[in-house]
Design a protein around this motif. Structure first.
Motif, short mmCIF file in Angstrom:
data_model
loop_
_atom_site.label_atom_id
_atom_site.label_comp_id
_atom_site.label_asym_id
_atom_site.label_seq_id
_atom_site.Cartn_x
_atom_site.Cartn_y
_atom_site.Cartn_z
N UNK A 127 0.76 -1.16 -0.16
CA UNK A 127 -0.02 0.04 0.01
C UNK A 127 0.74 1.32 0.11
N UNK A 128 2.25 1.28 0.03
CA UNK A 128 2.93 2.31 0.26
C UNK A 128 3.35 2.52 -1.16
N UNK A 129 3.80 3.81 -1.43
CA UNK A 129 4.48 4.23 -2.81
C UNK A 129 5.84 3.80 -2.81
N UNK A 130 6.47 3.34 -3.70
CA UNK A 130 7.81 3.00 -4.10
C UNK A 130 8.18 4.20 -5.06
N UNK A 131 9.29 4.64 -4.55
CA UNK A 131 9.82 5.70 -5.64
C UNK A 131 11.06 5.66 -5.57
N UNK A 132 11.66 6.30 -6.85
CA UNK A 132 13.12 6.46 -6.96
C UNK A 132 13.56 7.72 -7.84
N UNK A 133 14.87 7.86 -7.67
CA UNK A 133 15.08 8.94 -8.70
C UNK A 133 15.65 8.54 -9.90
N UNK A 134 15.00 8.50 -10.91
CA UNK A 134 15.48 7.92 -12.41
C UNK A 134 16.61 8.95 -12.89
N UNK A 135 17.77 8.01 -13.40
CA UNK A 135 18.73 8.77 -14.00
C UNK A 135 18.23 9.89 -14.97
N UNK A 136 17.72 9.15 -16.00
CA UNK A 136 17.27 10.32 -17.33
C UNK A 136 16.13 9.71 -17.85
N UNK A 137 15.03 10.60 -18.26
CA UNK A 137 14.16 10.45 -19.43
C UNK A 137 14.53 11.33 -20.57
N UNK A 138 14.70 10.94 -21.68
CA UNK A 138 14.79 11.73 -22.81
C UNK A 138 14.14 11.07 -24.00
N UNK A 139 13.09 11.89 -24.52
CA UNK A 139 12.56 11.82 -25.77
C UNK A 139 12.09 10.04 -25.81
N UNK A 140 11.37 9.66 -24.95
CA UNK A 140 10.79 8.40 -24.88
C UNK A 140 11.38 7.29 -24.39
N UNK A 141 12.68 7.66 -23.98
CA UNK A 141 13.53 6.47 -23.62
C UNK A 141 14.04 6.70 -22.21
N UNK A 142 13.87 5.68 -21.31
CA UNK A 142 14.22 5.89 -20.07
C UNK A 142 15.72 5.38 -19.68
#
Ligand code: SF4
Length: 261
Positions: free
Chosen positions: A109-124
């Protein structure tokens, strides 16, 4: 009189080692996206239980510290790169979304979050800073389950934020080799894989929540870099005191097991 050399070295080491031990990711007790794809269910169980660590042989996490420093530099590099682009000048929208927080699912029931290194133009994109042997392995065999699932989890998180996600990628960067040795892996985003990963972790969380340490013997093991596993306890016959390890465990690249998101 200046500080004697031995005392000075001890002082410098103390500052560095304390910084490493107290880095936010070293202190993180909640499970994060980088761990959710760990193939060993028992290790996930220990983590989700918040079980005390037992692996006294783990050394100062220097390689992860180097990895974190490279992450920090790349964050700066791409943050500045945004300013040079016409999209930024026109509407302030970055091309490179760096180190932005995304929610990758819910566990118990808890959100799991994290810092994503990069999102660019449709690509993670996820950076991994690796040593030579690991780099060769990833080139030959791909990123493995843990990094692959992590990338798709971030893909899901960006999709929930309303961003189109077509591909996920892991950019393996050499820690101790030349730039030309780098390796970019990618594949199409797979929502089902992300959901399945969260569902599995959620199931383990519910099991350990209900049974506590009695759940540990019920969980499958896998050779997930046992030597750097926080719950390794060689020779242990009681999982509550630690895990003896998996018989097929191989040596880890310790840079990839604790600090890097
Ligand atoms: S030591 Fe190995 S088998 Fe045991 S919990 Fe850790 S990763 Fe799993």
């Amino acid at each position: 009189m200046s500080t004697p050399v031995d005392a000075l070295v001890a002082e410098l080491d103390g500052v560095i080692e304390s910084a490493i031990a107290n880095a936010p990711r070293s202190l993180q007790t909640r499970i994060g996206p980088s761990e959710m794809g760990i193939p060993c269910d028992l290790r996930l169980g220990y983590k989700l239980l918040g079980h005390p660590e037992t692996n006294a042989a783990r050394s100062v996490a220097w390689k992860p510290f180097v990895g974190t420093a490279v992450h920090d530099s790349l964050k700066l590099v791409f943050s500045f790169a945004n300013y040079a682009l016409p999209t930024w000048a026109e509407d302030g929208i970055p091309r490179y979304h760096v180190e932005e927080k995304v929610v990758v699912g819910q566990v118990n029931g808890d959100d799991i979050d994290g810092s994503c290194d990069m999102y660019v133009d449709g690509t993670v994109v996820d950076w991994k800073i690796v040593g030579g042997p690991s780099l060769r392995k990833y080139k030959a065999e791909g990123p493995g389950d843990q990094y692959r699932k992590q990338a798709h989890l971030y893909g899901w998180g960006w999709a929930q934020r309303g961003f189109p996600v077509e591909n996920v990628a892991v950019y393996f960067l050499p820690r101790d080799q030349e730039w030309r040795q780098r390796y970019f892996w990618s594949e199409p985003f797979d929502e089902a894989l992300a959901l399945e990963t969260v569902s599995k972790v959620d199931g383990i969380a519910k099991l350990v929540g209900a049974l506590g340490v009695r759940a540990l013997p019920l969980l499958r093991t896998a050779p997930a870099w046992c030597r750097s596993c926080p719950w390794l306890a060689p020779g242990s016959t009681d999982l509550a005191r630690g895990c003896p390890g998996h018989p097929d465990a191989t040596a880890p690249d310790s840079s990839l097991t604790s600090l890097i998101a």
